[in-house]
Design a protein around this motif. Structure first.
Motif, PDB file in Angstrom:
ATOM      1  N   UNK A  79      -7.398   3.387  10.668  1.00  0.00           N
ATOM      2  CA  UNK A  79      -6.795   4.511  11.404  1.00  0.00           C
ATOM      3  C   UNK A  79      -7.590   4.959  12.618  1.00  0.00           C
ATOM      4  N   UNK A  80      -8.856   4.564  12.731  1.00  0.00           N
ATOM      5  CA  UNK A  80      -9.680   5.007  13.855  1.00  0.00           C
ATOM      6  C   UNK A  80      -9.985   3.855  14.798  1.00  0.00           C
ATOM      7  N   UNK A  81     -10.565   2.782  14.275  1.00  0.00           N
ATOM      8  CA  UNK A  81     -10.938   1.641  15.100  1.00  0.00           C
ATOM      9  C   UNK A  81      -9.782   0.659  15.195  1.00  0.00           C
ATOM     10  N   UNK A  82      -9.853  -0.173  16.223  1.00  0.00           N
ATOM     11  CA  UNK A  82      -8.820  -1.189  16.423  1.00  0.00           C
ATOM     12  C   UNK A  82      -9.181  -2.433  15.607  1.00  0.00           C
ATOM     13  N   UNK A  83      -9.087  -2.288  14.282  1.00  0.00           N
ATOM     14  CA  UNK A  83      -9.417  -3.356  13.342  1.00  0.00           C
ATOM     15  C   UNK A  83      -8.288  -3.437  12.323  1.00  0.00           C
ATOM     16  N   UNK A  84      -7.852  -4.638  12.023  1.00  0.00           N
ATOM     17  CA  UNK A  84      -6.786  -4.832  11.039  1.00  0.00           C
ATOM     18  C   UNK A  84      -7.152  -5.972  10.111  1.00  0.00           C
ATOM     19  N   UNK A  85      -6.483  -6.011   8.964  1.00  0.00           N
ATOM     20  CA  UNK A  85      -6.749  -7.017   7.946  1.00  0.00           C
ATOM     21  C   UNK A  85      -5.437  -7.429   7.314  1.00  0.00           C
ATOM     22  N   UNK A  86      -5.279  -8.728   7.097  1.00  0.00           N
ATOM     23  CA  UNK A  86      -4.085  -9.230   6.450  1.00  0.00           C
ATOM     24  C   UNK A  86      -4.179  -8.985   4.946  1.00  0.00           C
ATOM     25  N   UNK A  87      -3.058  -8.553   4.352  1.00  0.00           N
ATOM     26  CA  UNK A  87      -2.990  -8.227   2.930  1.00  0.00           C
ATOM     27  C   UNK A  87      -1.834  -8.997   2.316  1.00  0.00           C
ATOM     28  N   UNK A  88      -2.090  -9.554   1.137  1.00  0.00           N
ATOM     29  CA  UNK A  88      -1.039 -10.223   0.367  1.00  0.00           C
ATOM     30  C   UNK A  88      -1.001  -9.613  -1.020  1.00  0.00           C
ATOM     31  N   UNK A  89       0.206  -9.491  -1.539  1.00  0.00           N
ATOM     32  CA  UNK A  89       0.391  -8.978  -2.900  1.00  0.00           C
ATOM     33  C   UNK A  89       1.689  -9.531  -3.440  1.00  0.00           C
ATOM     34  N   UNK A  90       1.894  -9.354  -4.735  1.00  0.00           N
ATOM     35  CA  UNK A  90       3.136  -9.798  -5.341  1.00  0.00           C
ATOM     36  C   UNK A  90       4.226  -8.765  -5.096  1.00  0.00           C
ATOM     37  N   UNK A  91       5.467  -9.184  -5.287  1.00  0.00           N
ATOM     38  CA  UNK A  91       6.584  -8.261  -5.109  1.00  0.00           C
ATOM     39  C   UNK A  91       6.526  -7.116  -6.113  1.00  0.00           C
ATOM     40  N   UNK A  92       6.021  -7.404  -7.300  1.00  0.00           N
ATOM     41  CA  UNK A  92       5.942  -6.350  -8.313  1.00  0.00           C
ATOM     42  C   UNK A  92       4.999  -5.242  -7.874  1.00  0.00           C
ATOM     43  N   UNK A  93       3.842  -5.611  -7.292  1.00  0.00           N
ATOM     44  CA  UNK A  93       2.900  -4.601  -6.803  1.00  0.00           C
ATOM     45  C   UNK A  93       3.512  -3.797  -5.673  1.00  0.00           C
ATOM     46  N   UNK A  94       4.231  -4.471  -4.791  1.00  0.00           N
ATOM     47  CA  UNK A  94       4.853  -3.789  -3.646  1.00  0.00           C
ATOM     48  C   UNK A  94       5.981  -2.873  -4.095  1.00  0.00           C
ATOM     49  N   UNK A  95       6.807  -3.344  -5.043  1.00  0.00           N
ATOM     50  CA  UNK A  95       7.934  -2.525  -5.504  1.00  0.00           C
ATOM     51  C   UNK A  95       7.473  -1.338  -6.322  1.00  0.00           C
ATOM     52  N   UNK A  96       6.274  -1.435  -6.915  1.00  0.00           N
ATOM     53  CA  UNK A  96       5.784  -0.313  -7.716  1.00  0.00           C
ATOM     54  C   UNK A  96       5.511   0.910  -6.862  1.00  0.00           C
ATOM     55  N   UNK A  97       5.217   0.725  -5.591  1.00  0.00           N
ATOM     56  CA  UNK A  97       4.967   1.867  -4.707  1.00  0.00           C
ATOM     57  C   UNK A  97       6.269   2.594  -4.386  1.00  0.00           C
ATOM     58  N   UNK A  98       7.378   1.857  -4.297  1.00  0.00           N
ATOM     59  CA  UNK A  98       8.658   2.469  -4.013  1.00  0.00           C
ATOM     60  C   UNK A  98       8.920   2.599  -2.523  1.00  0.00           C
TER      61      UNK A  98
END
Length: 442
Positions: free
Chosen positions: A55-74
């Motif tokens: 949120x402050x510096x211009x740095x990003x990181x690629x993230x991978x997860x399963x659909x179940x983990x993603x759907x759990x957030x809603x």
């Protein structure tokens, strides 16, 4: 253990990649906080790919997860949401990429904020503030451009420098305001109304650099959105980067991905316009030259025709035609007159041959009763001392009957119209039978 290598004994790529993977895997599972900027759910794959940005510096990181983990957030897992993830760094040796394998995702309060912004967006869209029909076109060459941005910000420098580089004569009217914090929305609204009241300003640019979702919240303020919708001057939104999309982008007449892009949209490039003008002039010149050349060739063709190359030749030919027609007409008229003269001569000869006067010319006489004018055809009808009128070729004279003879002393008349008697000339031979002669003309 560090790898040893030398120019004579370099390490293969696979060895270095494997070593990197082993060193990165030693970090283990960690909790990481960041802002979700991109979510990619590919059909048919159980993996979901995200981009987690600092949120402050211009740095990003690629993230991978399963659909179940993603759907759990809603529904809270959307672009711009701030989350805390629990994962393990991994290095993919095949492509040499670093990613974070996530096993759990927790939203950090921003999800509720994004939900409120989405609800506000739907309300404003239902009112028609985001409709494409109400958006206005930008002027081609504005005399003055209004700029609302932060004080001495990079966004101001990008807009001013790029605009003047494209069109040096453009005038920038700048209003410096707070672009984040609780006072930002009110200051932007005041600057917008001030520039909208200036009739020389033909387009207004609201620009700000990138930032977190909280930093860009003033540009999703409902009062600011409604103020932009009520402005008479076209407004260009240049907030953040391409992935940032505050509500101001939806209501603005034109959305620019960056402040630099906003400068390119509000003023034309003088070099490009000069090139276009030069191209159009060259095109017009070619068209005119082609037209003149075509007309010149047409004129040369006309001048090369015989009728224009030697006009008297055609006149001479026409004069010869007129002379030939005149001679032909003269011959025709002469021939017609000659034929008519011969016909008249023949008709006259036939008429004379058939005329009673021709009979009188041969020595015959016409005997009429002097009193009644009746033609005498038979001596029996005569009486002694009867007055007669004798007509001969030379004229007529009177006579009186003194002797009546019914025998062969007097020959019967050969004319069908009356009796005739020999004249004073010697008696001619007996006449041949003739067609009845018409009555003599008195």
């Amino acid at each position: 253990m560090a790898l040893t290598s030398s120019p004579e004994q370099p390490l293969p790529v696979r060895t270095v990649s494997r070593a990197l993977g082993e060193w990165i895997s030693r970090l283990g599972r960690v909790w990481v906080e960041g802002q979700v900027t991109q979510i990619s759910r590919r059909p048919g794959m159980n993996k979901v790919f995200l981009t987690l940005r600092d949120p402050v510096a211009d740095v990003s990181l690629q993230v991978t997860c399963t659909r179940a983990v993603c759907d759990a957030v809603g529904p809270a897992l959307v672009d711009g949401a701030r989350v805390v993830v629990w994962g393990r760094p991994s290095f993919y040796a095949g492509r040499g990429t670093l990613s974070l394998d996530v096993f759990e995702i927790r939203p950090v309060g921003v999800g509720a904020l994004l939900a409120r912004l989405e609800a506000l967006r739907q309300v404003l869209a239902a009112e028609g503030l985001f409709a494409a029909s109400r958006k206005r076109r930008l002027p081609f060459l504005p005399t003055a451009v209004g700029l609302i941005t932060g004080r001495a910000s990079a966004a101001e420098r990008d807009v001013v420098e790029n605009a003047r580089r494209r069109w040096p004569a453009v005038r920038i009217v700048t209003r410096e305001v707070a672009v984040q914090g609780p006072l930002a929305a009110g200051q932007v609204i005041d600057a917008l109304r001030e520039l909208d009241a200036d009739r020389e300003v033909q387009v207004i640019v609201i620009a700000r650099g990138g930032g977190s979702l909280e930093d860009l919240l003033p540009f999703s303020d409902e009062a600011l959105v409604r103020a932009v919708a009520a402005a008479f001057t076209p407004v260009v939104s240049a907030i953040g980067h391409e992935q940032d999309s505050p509500l101001l982008d939806y209501v603005a007449d034109v959305r620019a991905s960056t402040p630099t892009d906003a400068a390119k949209r509000v003023v034309p490039d003088v070099a490009e316009q000069a090139a276009i003008v030069a191209q159009l002039r060259a095109r017009a010149r070619r068209v005119v030259e082609q037209r003149v050349e075509r007309e010149r060739r047409a004129l040369a063709d006309l001048r090369g025709r015989p009728v224009l190359a030697a006009p008297h030749r055609e006149l001479d030919r026409r004069a010869q035609d007129v002379d030939a027609l005149a001679r032909r007409a003269r011959r025709c008229v002469t021939h017609a007159v000659d034929v008519a003269g011969r016909d008249l001569t023949h008709a006259t000869a036939r008429l004379r041959a058939l005329s009673p006067a021709a009979t009188l010319d041969r020595g015959y006489a016409l005997v009429q009763d002097a009193a009644g004018g009746a033609i005498v055809r038979d001596p029996v009808a005569l009486t002694s001392d009867q007055a007669l009128r004798i007509r001969v070729a030379g004229g007529s004279f009177g006579a009186v009957v003194t002797d009546l003879a019914t025998g062969g002393d007097v020959a019967p008349a050969s004319s069908a119209r009356g009796a005739t008697v020999p004249g004073p000339a010697p008696a001619p031979p007996p006449p041949r039978e003739m067609d009845p002669a018409p009555d003599p003309v008195p």
